[in-house]
Every structure is written in C-alpha cells, then in structure tokens.
Motif scaffolding. Sequence first.
Motif, short mmCIF file in Angstrom:
data_model
loop_
_atom_site.label_atom_id
_atom_site.label_comp_id
_atom_site.label_asym_id
_atom_site.label_seq_id
_atom_site.Cartn_x
_atom_site.Cartn_y
_atom_site.Cartn_z
N ILE A 149 0.79 -1.42 0.06
CA ILE A 149 0.08 0.03 0.12
C ILE A 149 0.72 1.22 -0.19
N THR A 150 2.01 1.29 0.75
CA THR A 150 2.81 2.25 0.91
C THR A 150 3.93 2.73 -0.43
N GLU A 151 3.95 1.62 -1.08
CA GLU A 151 4.86 1.63 -2.30
C GLU A 151 4.02 1.92 -3.49
N HIS A 152 2.75 1.84 -3.52
CA HIS A 152 1.67 1.88 -4.65
C HIS A 152 0.64 3.01 -4.37
N ARG A 153 0.67 4.09 -4.76
CA ARG A 153 -0.25 5.20 -4.22
C ARG A 153 -1.26 5.14 -5.31
N GLY A 172 -4.23 3.37 -7.63
CA GLY A 172 -4.70 2.07 -7.59
C GLY A 172 -6.35 2.35 -8.25
N VAL A 173 -6.66 1.11 -8.19
CA VAL A 173 -8.34 1.39 -8.86
C VAL A 173 -9.22 1.21 -7.36
N LEU A 174 -10.27 2.19 -7.75
CA LEU A 174 -11.41 2.06 -6.83
C LEU A 174 -12.57 1.74 -7.64
N HIS A 214 -18.23 0.09 -10.95
CA HIS A 214 -17.93 1.18 -11.63
C HIS A 214 -16.60 1.32 -11.25
N SER A 215 -15.39 1.42 -12.05
CA SER A 215 -13.94 1.44 -11.57
C SER A 215 -13.42 2.77 -12.10
N ARG A 216 -12.31 3.22 -11.37
CA ARG A 216 -11.45 4.32 -11.98
C ARG A 216 -10.30 4.36 -10.97
N TYR A 217 -9.24 4.80 -11.75
CA TYR A 217 -8.09 4.90 -10.96
C TYR A 217 -8.10 6.31 -10.06
N MET A 218 -7.33 5.89 -8.88
CA MET A 218 -7.40 6.95 -7.83
C MET A 218 -5.80 6.92 -7.30
N THR A 219 -5.58 8.17 -6.30
CA THR A 219 -4.55 8.02 -5.50
C THR A 219 -5.06 7.99 -4.20
N PHE A 220 -4.05 6.90 -3.62
CA PHE A 220 -4.61 6.58 -1.99
C PHE A 220 -3.30 7.21 -0.88
N TYR A 221 -3.82 7.37 0.10
CA TYR A 221 -2.98 7.54 1.41
C TYR A 221 -3.60 6.57 2.41
N SER A 245 -14.62 -1.61 -3.47
CA SER A 245 -13.20 -2.47 -3.55
C SER A 245 -12.14 -1.48 -3.92
N VAL A 246 -10.85 -1.65 -3.66
CA VAL A 246 -9.76 -1.18 -3.91
C VAL A 246 -8.66 -2.11 -4.48
N LEU A 247 -7.97 -2.12 -5.41
CA LEU A 247 -6.78 -2.84 -5.92
C LEU A 247 -5.49 -1.78 -5.87
N LEU A 248 -4.44 -2.16 -5.32
CA LEU A 248 -3.24 -1.35 -5.15
C LEU A 248 -1.98 -2.56 -5.48
N GLY A 249 -1.15 -2.12 -6.20
CA GLY A 249 0.11 -2.83 -6.67
C GLY A 249 -0.13 -3.18 -7.89
N TYR A 250 0.84 -4.31 -8.40
CA TYR A 250 0.78 -4.97 -9.51
C TYR A 250 1.23 -4.06 -10.75
N GLU A 251 2.13 -3.18 -10.62
CA GLU A 251 2.43 -2.14 -11.84
C GLU A 251 3.62 -2.34 -12.73
N LYS A 252 4.43 -3.44 -12.16
CA LYS A 252 5.64 -3.61 -13.13
C LYS A 252 5.26 -4.47 -14.19
N GLN A 253 6.21 -5.57 -14.36
CA GLN A 253 6.00 -6.64 -15.27
C GLN A 253 4.54 -7.56 -15.03
N GLY A 254 4.12 -7.45 -13.88
CA GLY A 254 2.96 -8.13 -13.64
C GLY A 254 2.90 -9.29 -13.19
N GLN A 255 4.12 -10.27 -13.62
CA GLN A 255 4.07 -11.91 -13.39
C GLN A 255 4.43 -11.90 -11.94
N ASN A 256 5.52 -11.20 -11.10
CA ASN A 256 5.84 -11.28 -9.98
C ASN A 256 5.38 -10.27 -9.15
N ASP A 257 4.60 -9.34 -9.42
CA ASP A 257 4.25 -8.32 -8.50
C ASP A 257 3.16 -8.62 -7.42
N SER A 258 3.34 -8.43 -6.21
CA SER A 258 2.12 -8.62 -5.33
C SER A 258 1.24 -7.35 -5.50
#
Length: 142
Positions: free
Chosen positions: A14-18, A20-22, A31-38, A65-78
């Motif tokens: 959560i700290t490393e990935h501001r 995410g999808v709300l 209904h989903s959209r990208y947001m910045t999270f603190y 629902s919120v998704l955070l992370g999974y921003e690099k190559q995807g395959q190994n990202d938590s």
Amino acid sequence: MRDSSMKEKVLKVITEHRTGVLSSVENNKPHSRYMTFYNDNLTLYTPTKRDTEKIEEIEKNPSVSVLLGYEKQGQNDSYVEISGTSILNDSPKVKQQYWNKSFEQWFEGPEDPNYVFLEIKPETVRILNLNGEPPQELNLEN
C-alpha cells in the motif's frame, strides 16, 4: 503467516503503490476508476471533488473495492485487494494532512469546499501473488 507479518507485507504494498483502482457500485454494477490513495494503518483516503458521481454512488451504496500494486511486469508483483465501506470525509485536518501542490490543478487549496476525501474502512484485506503463495487474508479483528 502470522497476521503481524502479513500486515507488514500489506502495508508495504500500500505504501509503495499510491495509484490504484477504486470500484464503487453504480446501477448494481461495478464502476471502476484510477485514484490516488493515502494510508493510515489500513484506512485509505483518496481525494476527490465533492460534486462527482462517485460521491453519489457511495451515498447510495457505500461498498467499495480497491486494488493496489501490480504495476511492473505483472507476473511477480504482489498486490492488495481491499473490500470495505466508504464515507465522505471533509475534515480540515485530513484535507491539510494530505494536501499536495499537484492538487492545485483541481482545487484552490486545502480550504476549497469542493476538495474532499473518500475514507475507506477495510472489511477484508487480501494479499495476492506474494512469492508464488496462494492468496492470503489479513485478520482485521486483531
């Protein structure tokens, strides 16, 4: 994995990935959209304008629902999946605490009445794709 260790891993993502999808509910559909999270100890805050449709959606149905992370190559990202409820938070303390100069393109300043936050209280927190392990759920009752 012990809950304290898992919570540390969740907080790291959560700290490393501001960004995410709300997802909120509109007409009984996601209904989903990208947001910045603190983050404040798993309670999430995301800035928004008071006069947006997401505020109306959350007033009708606070489930999100919120998704955070999974921003690099995807395959190994938590990544973290959070299900919870959201409320509007327009407290001057929160508005000042998370104010960022980049918000000036949308708001006049931290006192702008249209500058508000969605406060998201988690009910379920899962961490996925953690070193090939199966999804794990954080026990929030501790």
